[in-house]
Design a protein around this motif. Sequence first.
Motif, PDB file in Angstrom:
ATOM      1  N   LYS A 119     -23.228-103.070  98.380  1.00 36.16           N
ATOM      2  CA  LYS A 119     -21.793-102.448  98.514  1.00 36.16           C
ATOM      3  C   LYS A 119     -20.949-102.644  96.870  1.00 36.16           C
ATOM      4  N   ASN A 120     -21.507-103.687  96.410  1.00 35.97           N
ATOM      5  CA  ASN A 120     -20.475-103.781  95.260  1.00 35.97           C
ATOM      6  C   ASN A 120     -21.273-102.952  93.993  1.00 35.97           C
ATOM      7  N   ARG A 121     -20.379-102.071  93.563  1.00 38.47           N
ATOM      8  CA  ARG A 121     -20.824-101.039  92.433  1.00 38.47           C
ATOM      9  C   ARG A 121     -21.201-101.429  91.165  1.00 38.47           C
ATOM     10  N   TYR A 122     -20.404-102.457  90.656  1.00 37.47           N
ATOM     11  CA  TYR A 122     -20.819-103.068  89.296  1.00 37.47           C
ATOM     12  C   TYR A 122     -22.214-103.627  89.355  1.00 37.47           C
ATOM     13  N   LYS A 124     -24.376-103.322  91.648  1.00 35.10           N
ATOM     14  CA  LYS A 124     -25.587-102.228  91.935  1.00 35.10           C
ATOM     15  C   LYS A 124     -25.940-101.844  90.559  1.00 35.10           C
ATOM     16  N   SER A 125     -24.842-101.222  89.525  1.00 36.90           N
ATOM     17  CA  SER A 125     -25.217-100.675  88.467  1.00 36.90           C
ATOM     18  C   SER A 125     -25.953-101.674  87.483  1.00 36.90           C
ATOM     19  N   THR A 203     -28.792 -90.404  99.116  1.00 33.62           N
ATOM     20  CA  THR A 203     -27.206 -89.758  99.280  1.00 33.62           C
ATOM     21  C   THR A 203     -26.811 -88.582  99.877  1.00 33.62           C
TER      22      THR A 203
END
Length: 318
Positions: A119-122, A124-125, A203
């Motif tokens: 869930k953590n976008r950074y 994950k990136s 998605t």
Amino acid sequence: MVKSEIEAGYGFNKQKKKNRLLRYLQRDWQLYVLMVLPMLFILVFKFLPYSGLSIAFKDYKVAKGYAGSSWVGFSIFHKVFGKRDFGQALTNTLLLNILDLVFGFPMPIILALILNEIKNRYFKSIMQTLLYLPHFLSWVIIGGIGYSMFSVSSGVVNVLIKNAGHSPVPFLQENTWWLISYVLIGVWQSMGWGTIIYLAAITGVNSELYEAARVDGAGRLKQCIHVTLPCIRSTIVTLLIMNLGKLMGGSFERVFALANAKATQYTTTIPVLVYRWGIESGKFSEATALGLFQSVIGLALVVAADLIAKRLGEDGLI
């Protein structure tokens, strides 16, 4: 009268299609310009070489050229199939590609499911970038990294093993260990890039399905199994069909970069044999015949897998 009306209608529809095409060209001309180089690449390197397939049916001599070389029919194929190296190359190619399919194909799916749960976008990136990176490294670099990591005498992994009081493991210097290392290195190199398609498919899954599953008491694992996987099944089947077409292929660069004189049992594959016959030995007719055989079998596998998928209720590829 009827004939003239039909001709008039046909001319009207033809003019309408022409105007529509011109409108598309005017609107999206930048996209068509971007397509020029890829299309030229395909024409030059994919379609123009088809003329050279005639070498497989000729006793080709460089000095005589295409026109001067004598036509021998399928005798080159009989000669290729009778060689001992062909049987070994065929066996090794199927073995390596089946192992890649068994261990390498599920990994991008599993990895995509795991990344989708982050869930953590950074974070994950960052993880996606690190996982994609090996795909952009050439096999020469990966081979160098592999020998730096797994060399018996000075490899980082074996140094740690020796410091722990155990005997070093010949990861790339013994046939069985070389086979295991080959498969694992291939999985590491390709699994991150393969997740892109699956993440894109995930998605597109309707969020209401996840909400309904949560209402029914399904946890994250059950949501993956009963919602995510069924929704991306068509994508999985399409990529599986494409991978089945590669069973007779394989990567020449990958085998060549990891090969060495101590582990030679599995390093003779069809792409390697094409290189040896064509580049090293100058047997262009035999190398072309072997490459053509490889391509025909790959096409047959794709068509067969597509038919099976359609019979099982999937959309298929063709």
